[in-house]
Enzyme design. Structure first.
Site: not given
Length: 320
Positions: A63, A69, A159, A237
């Site tokens: 993030h 950057g 996103p 997961d």
């Protein structure tokens, strides 16, 4: 182990040499020789108490790098007159800031105004991945910390979990990362958890149909409904109860079996542009580890600041 580390680095340098021109391995070898050892020891202490720190730091690093950057802009606290990236909704679940503070305090005591906060995040993430069972790799250092942290930047750029695959690939491509990098970095979800708000519609009312997402294994949807009712979050997961604490390639086998929790995770298993890469990573943990290491080092060079373009913060939460 050291040979494996440098083999990965040499491969990365061959593939992606330009971004490394201003960074180098062992940047602090003279100015703060114990810097990486200090980071490693403190991360190890935290991991022993809380193995979920691997997921936290990996998310923090991602993030941070993808907004302005890798400049530690995510670490800045908002003030009464100025917001910061921390306030963006996508960053609401980012944690581990206190560990970065602890590392910074230790480094300032030994080497004042020498090691950047952005390098601390990069090194701490690398060490936590290895402790979680992931690959061991070297990272170049020499980043400087940025002077800007805007809420609007993070809210606009980061996103969401339902991003279409084509948009996801464009998002990564704009930062110099290819499809192998993108799918590998999403593999960090092997140790991740997510708020049920990020996938709730998939298990109850997908796209207003009143039914779960048909692309999700029905047994997973039922299990997630129970999990969400009980605790409000779930592991990304779902292979084993201990999966969120074990860095491996089982995540890819899960999404190939229609057991992806986030919509984007499920989509990469079936989209023609990414499904082949998912298959390769599911088939070989060694391949996944190698590609993840390459992707993480490449990500750590995104729009870095060096020299007078940045500063070395004394406190990672505030500009000097």
């Amino acid at each position: 182990m050291k040979i494996a580390k440098f083999s990965v680095l040499l491969l990365i340098l061959f593939i992606f040499p330009v971004a490394f021109a201003q960074l180098r391995v062992g940047f602090y070898s003279q100015s703060c020789p114990n810097a990486e050892i200090i980071v490693q020891n403190l991360v190890r202490e935290r991991f022993a108490r809380d193995p979920s720190i691997t997921a936290a730091l990996t998310r923090m690093h991602f993030h941070d790098c993808f907004v302005r950057g890798c400049d530690a802009s995510l670490l800045i606290d908002p003030t009464a007159t100025q917001g910061s990236e921390k306030q963006a909704g996508q960053n609401g679940s980012v944690r581990g800031f206190e560990l970065i503070d602890e590392i910074k305090t230790a480094l300032e005591a030994q080497c004042p105004s020498t090691v950047s906060c952005s390098d601390i995040v990069t090194l701490a993430t690398r060490d936590s991945v290895f402790l979680g069972g992931g690959p061991s790799y070297v990272v170049p250092t020499g980043r400087r910390d940025g002077f800007v942290s805007n809420l609007e930047d993070a809210a606009r750029i980061l996103p969401g979990p339902g991003l279409p695959v084509v948009d996801m690939l464009t998002f990564f491509s704009n930062k110099g990362l290819n499809v192998f990098d993108a799918v590998a970095l999403l593999g960090a979800h092997t140790v991740g958890v997510s708020s049920c708000g990020n996938f709730g519609d998939r298990i109850t009312n997908f796209q207003g149909t009143g039914q779960p997402d048909p692309s999700m294994d029905p047994s997973l949807a039922a299990g997630l409904r129970n999990t969400c009712a009980a605790q409000g979050f779930a592991a990304l997961d779902q292979s084993t109860p201990l999966a969120p604490f074990s860095f491996d390639n089982l995540f890819y086998s899960q999404i190939r079996a229609r057991r992806g929790v986030l919509l984007l995770d499920q989509r990469i298993a079936t989209d023609i542009s990414t499904s082949g890469v998912v298959f390769q990573y599911a088939a070989s943990n060694e391949l996944f580890n190698r590609q993840f290491a390459i992707a993480m080092v490449k990500m750590g060079t995104v729009d870095v600041l060096t020299g007078l373009a940045g500063e070395i913060r004394r406190n990672c939460r505030a500009f000097n």
